[in-house]
Design a protein around this motif. Structure first.
Motif, PDB file in Angstrom:
ATOM      1  N   MET A   1     -28.778  23.021 -11.061  1.00 38.41           N
ATOM      2  CA  MET A   1     -29.642  23.195  -9.887  1.00 38.41           C
ATOM      3  C   MET A   1     -29.303  24.500  -9.174  1.00 38.41           C
TER       4      MET A   1
ATOM      5  N   THR B   1     -33.583  25.566  -5.287  1.00 38.45           N
ATOM      6  CA  THR B   1     -34.064  24.220  -5.626  1.00 38.45           C
ATOM      7  C   THR B   1     -33.455  23.182  -4.688  1.00 38.45           C
TER       8      THR B   1
ATOM      9  N   GLU C   1     -35.360  23.238  -1.552  1.00 41.74           N
ATOM     10  CA  GLU C   1     -36.667  22.603  -1.758  1.00 41.74           C
ATOM     11  C   GLU C   1     -36.549  21.086  -1.728  1.00 41.74           C
ATOM     12  N   LYS C   2     -35.500  20.554  -2.349  1.00 48.47           N
ATOM     13  CA  LYS C   2     -35.272  19.101  -2.342  1.00 48.47           C
ATOM     14  C   LYS C   2     -35.108  18.594  -0.898  1.00 48.47           C
TER      15      LYS C   2
ATOM     16  N   SER D   1     -38.343  18.819   1.115  1.00 54.78           N
ATOM     17  CA  SER D   1     -39.404  17.915   0.632  1.00 54.78           C
ATOM     18  C   SER D   1     -39.437  16.629   1.451  1.00 54.78           C
TER      19      SER D   1
ATOM     20  N   VAL E   1     -26.092  18.546  -3.024  1.00 49.60           N
ATOM     21  CA  VAL E   1     -27.460  18.051  -3.220  1.00 49.60           C
ATOM     22  C   VAL E   1     -27.636  17.496  -4.625  1.00 49.60           C
TER      23      VAL E   1
ATOM     24  N   PHE F   1     -28.763  13.746  -4.043  1.00 47.06           N
ATOM     25  CA  PHE F   1     -30.215  13.556  -3.922  1.00 47.06           C
ATOM     26  C   PHE F   1     -30.732  12.432  -4.815  1.00 47.06           C
TER      27      PHE F   1
ATOM     28  N   GLU G   1     -33.615   9.366  -4.013  1.00 42.48           N
ATOM     29  CA  GLU G   1     -34.729   8.954  -4.883  1.00 42.48           C
ATOM     30  C   GLU G   1     -34.587   7.486  -5.284  1.00 42.48           C
TER      31      GLU G   1
END
Length: 426
Positions: A1, A5, A8-9, A12, A99, A103, A107
């Motif tokens: 990653m 990115t 962005e995660k 989001s 992250v 992350f 999810e």
């Protein structure tokens, strides 16, 4: 990653908005191994001054040799400002690795119907990162309120600090000082000590009642006998007992913020809960920085940047301007969010500026520059709407250069984040 990115995660999750409550936060932290339980904290809530009090506390503790974590919000120019260790932003790899590891838990919870917001995740990240770094202490700033703020998942901190309370976020926290103070006081827990800045009577009554109910000691910044020696646009000099202090944060309100932080340090030192020398206190005070709080960006012409966006903050800004720039023609560059108490803020600023240049703010909640200008004109002010923040700043600089004046950029921390890099780069 990659770092990009990772950001962005994080961003989001912004689409899920801000929702009070701690159950989601606790669920996420439990899957992370409850990193919040591995740290010691100084927890800071309030309407105005939180960032500056946190900056002073962190700077003093780091100067004393403690590995000091710092969590603040929002950031001004770089996301990593929010998570710091010893007053330095964490590096990109640290954030990216955190992250990448955590992350998937967000999810996983989403698949189970538990939606984590951006602020919740960022806060969980700082717990995770500070715990892995084995910080000795973490200075933890609330986001909004206190009682239901997602920072309030910690065990009793060493200190629960309440800075100046005023009207802000009224749709969520309540529309009276007492109601907002109740929310802020939610960070005070039995087993720790409470500290407060000077407050209006209504707020102080709530703070005192909370401390009494929870049987915790309450220390007031006003208990320190301080003598102001000098105040300039570049900072202040004052004495507290035998301490001759130099603070680079400008304004009378920043002296109060520093005294609030000092009351915490001196009380904890007196109880032998921390070990901090007088030299570390003086070094920490002098090194403390807090961008976009009456920040001097340029000398010729003089340019000041301030993120004040509610009546209390605007009042402190007005007092500082009247103190330091009584005879200077001031061109103001201003942008505000529409959900703030814009009318009260503008009424306080009536007659302060020679001219106002209103600008858009890069935020979906921003007030249109034309609408803000019209509000100023209704008060009899000379106000012109500009198409961009950069356009407003350029026009203000030209005005200031032509008439030996100065520029004040204010109204929103989001606006500060947009224009500050322009001056830093140049």
């Amino acid at each position: 990653m990659t770092y990009e990115t990772a950001l962005e995660k994080i961003h989001s999750l912004l689409t899920f908005g801000s929702r009070p409550g701690l159950d989601r936060m606790r669920a996420l932290l439990h899957r992370m191994g409850d990193p919040q339980d591995k740290l010691r904290y100084i927890h800071v809530a309030g309407t105005n001054g939180k960032g500056s009090v946190c900056a002073v506390l962190s700077s003093v503790l780091a100067a004393a040799g403690y590995k000091t974590g710092l969590f603040i919000s929002p950031y001004i120019t770089d996301f990593r400002e929010r998570i710091q260790i010893n007053n330095q932003m964490i590096d990109e790899k640290t954030l990216t690795d955190a992250v990448a590891t955590t992350f998937p838990l967000v999810e996983q919870l989403r698949s189970e119907g538990v939606i984590i917001t951006e602020f919740e995740y960022v806060n969980a990240l700082q717990f995770y990162i500070h715990a892995r770094a084995h910080c000795d202490l973490v200075v933890l700033e609330t986001g909004m309120g206190g009682l239901l703020d997602c920072t309030n998942v910690i065990r009793p901190p060493l200190a629960a600090v309440i800075t100046t309370i005023g009207l802000d976020h009224t749709a969520v926290l309540g529309d009276t000082i007492a109601a907002i103070a109740e929310q802020k006081c939610g960070i005070i827990k039995n087993g720790s000590a409470a500290f407060t800045s000077r407050q209006c009577t209504e707020a102080m009554q709530v703070i005192e009642a909370t401390a009494n109910r929870l049987n915790v000691p309450l220390v007031k910044s006003g208990s320190l006998d301080a003598t102001v020696e000098e105040m300039t646009i570049e900072g202040s000099r004052f004495t507290v007992g035998e301490l001759s202090c130099h603070l680079r944060l400008a304004g009378k309100h920043q002296i109060e913020n520093a005294l609030t932080a000092l009351s915490v340090i001196l009380w904890l030192r007196g109880k032998k809960l921390i070990s901090v020398s007088d030299a570390a206190i003086l070094t920490g005070l002098e090194n403390a920085r807090n961008p976009a709080r009456l920040e001097l960006l340029r000398q010729e012409p003089l340019v000041l940047l301030d993120g004040a966006h509610n009546p209390n903050g605007i009042e402190a800004l007005k007092e500082a301007v009247n103190t330091f720039l009584p005879d200077k023609p001031i061109t103001c560059v201003m942008g505000m969010l529409a959900d703030k108490d814009v009318d009260s803020a503008l009424a306080l600023l009536k007659g302060v500026f020679r001219r106002v240049l209103t600008v858009p703010v890069a935020n979906p909640r921003a007030m249109r520059a034309g609408e803000l200008a019209e509000k100023f004109r209704t008060l009899g002010e000379d106000a012109v709407a500009c198409d961009t923040a950069r356009d407003g700043v350029d026009k203000a600089l030209n005005d200031a250069a032509a008439e030996n004046g100065c520029v004040l950029i204010c109204g929103s921390l989001y606006l500060a984040g947009e224009v500050r890099p322009y001056f830093i780069k140049n």
